[in-house]
Write a protein that holds these residues in place. Structure first.
Motif, PDB file in Angstrom:
ATOM      1  N   GLU A  56      14.434  74.441  49.420  1.00  6.27           N
ATOM      2  CA  GLU A  56      14.026  74.837  48.064  1.00  6.27           C
ATOM      3  C   GLU A  56      14.020  76.353  47.906  1.00  6.27           C
ATOM      4  O   GLU A  56      14.439  76.865  46.873  1.00  6.27           O
ATOM      5  N   GLN A  59      17.791  77.518  47.613  1.00  6.98           N
ATOM      6  CA  GLN A  59      18.395  77.131  46.338  1.00  6.98           C
ATOM      7  C   GLN A  59      17.755  77.876  45.166  1.00  6.98           C
ATOM      8  O   GLN A  59      18.460  78.354  44.270  1.00  6.98           O
ATOM      9  N   ASN A  60      16.441  77.969  45.167  1.00  7.48           N
ATOM     10  CA  ASN A  60      15.753  78.630  44.059  1.00  7.48           C
ATOM     11  C   ASN A  60      16.006  80.133  44.048  1.00  7.48           C
ATOM     12  O   ASN A  60      16.156  80.724  42.976  1.00  7.48           O
ATOM     13  N   THR A  61      16.084  80.754  45.208  1.00 10.90           N
ATOM     14  CA  THR A  61      16.394  82.181  45.273  1.00 10.90           C
ATOM     15  C   THR A  61      17.803  82.431  44.758  1.00 10.90           C
ATOM     16  O   THR A  61      18.043  83.393  44.024  1.00 10.90           O
ATOM     17  N   GLN A  62      18.729  81.563  45.121  1.00 10.02           N
ATOM     18  CA  GLN A  62      20.105  81.687  44.633  1.00 10.02           C
ATOM     19  C   GLN A  62      20.128  81.660  43.105  1.00 10.02           C
ATOM     20  O   GLN A  62      20.813  82.459  42.467  1.00 10.02           O
ATOM     21  N   GLN A  63      19.370  80.764  42.522  1.00  8.03           N
ATOM     22  CA  GLN A  63      19.325  80.658  41.063  1.00  8.03           C
ATOM     23  C   GLN A  63      18.578  81.833  40.434  1.00  8.03           C
ATOM     24  O   GLN A  63      19.031  82.388  39.428  1.00  8.03           O
ATOM     25  N   LEU A  64      17.451  82.207  41.022  1.00  5.76           N
ATOM     26  CA  LEU A  64      16.655  83.307  40.461  1.00  5.76           C
ATOM     27  C   LEU A  64      17.425  84.625  40.448  1.00  5.76           C
ATOM     28  O   LEU A  64      17.366  85.380  39.479  1.00  5.76           O
ATOM     29  N   LYS A  66      20.732  84.865  40.806  1.00  8.40           N
ATOM     30  CA  LYS A  66      22.096  84.649  40.304  1.00  8.40           C
ATOM     31  C   LYS A  66      23.140  85.215  41.276  1.00  8.40           C
ATOM     32  O   LYS A  66      23.968  86.069  40.927  1.00  8.40           O
ATOM     33  N   ASP A  68      25.839  84.298  44.812  1.00 12.78           N
ATOM     34  CA  ASP A  68      26.641  83.259  45.456  1.00 12.78           C
ATOM     35  C   ASP A  68      25.988  82.756  46.740  1.00 12.78           C
ATOM     36  O   ASP A  68      26.175  81.607  47.129  1.00 12.78           O
ATOM     37  N   GLN A  97      27.286  79.235  47.170  1.00  4.11           N
ATOM     38  CA  GLN A  97      27.895  78.583  46.018  1.00  4.11           C
ATOM     39  C   GLN A  97      27.228  77.222  45.843  1.00  4.11           C
ATOM     40  O   GLN A  97      26.032  77.159  45.668  1.00  4.11           O
ATOM     41  N   GLU A  98      27.967  76.124  45.924  1.00  2.00           N
ATOM     42  CA  GLU A  98      27.381  74.788  45.716  1.00  2.00           C
ATOM     43  C   GLU A  98      26.974  74.122  47.024  1.00  2.00           C
ATOM     44  O   GLU A  98      26.508  72.996  47.024  1.00  2.00           O
TER      45      GLU A  98
END
Length: 140
Positions: A56, A59-64, A66, A68, A97-98
């Motif tokens: 978590e 993934q959350n850091t990647q989103q926060l 923005k 890759d 990425q994903e």
């Protein structure tokens, strides 16, 4: 777990600002929930020292941020067991990425040695994944 040692290590490299956008130091569970957006259920069910928490956070850091690529570290550097988990148990998650890669480690030594081994493992994991994707890639 590392208290910012990973980011600090990267900033020793000239030009680090070209690859390092930022980072989160979320040492206590409250910070994990508020800043890294780790689910309270994850922390209650699995604990902070868990693959689920590491996932978590990455993934959350990647989103926060923005970005890759985001990496997270959680574990127990000692000096005693935490959440009934042994000293030196470390989870690293890499969101690229994903893709999400999760690794667990059992390190030994002093708190400082465990933190240093964690940072080295994180750098090696990033290099391995980038080399798979781009054949020859060097962070340094």
């Amino acid at each position: 777990l590392t208290g910012g040692l990973f980011a600090s290590t990267l900033t020793h490299i000239p030009g680090a600002s070209q690859i390092l956008k930022g980072g989160l130091i979320v040492y206590c569970n409250e910070a994990k929930k508020i800043i890294a957006k780790v689910s309270p259920i994850t922390l209650e069910k699995y604990g902070a020292v868990s693959e689920q928490c590491a996932r978590e956070m990455a993934q959350n850091t990647q989103q926060l941020l923005k970005v890759d690529l985001a990496i997270s570290f959680t574990g127990n550097a000692g000096p005693q067991a935490l959440e009934n988990k042994p000293v030196g148990l470390v989870y690293i998650s890499l969101a690229i990425q994903e893709r999400l890669i999760n690794k667990s480690y059992q390190f030994f030594g002093s708190r400082e040695e465990i933190k240093e081994q964690t940072v080295e493992a994180g750098i090696e994991l990033i290099e391995k994944v980038l080399n798979e994707k781009y054949e020859k890639f060097t962070i340094w």
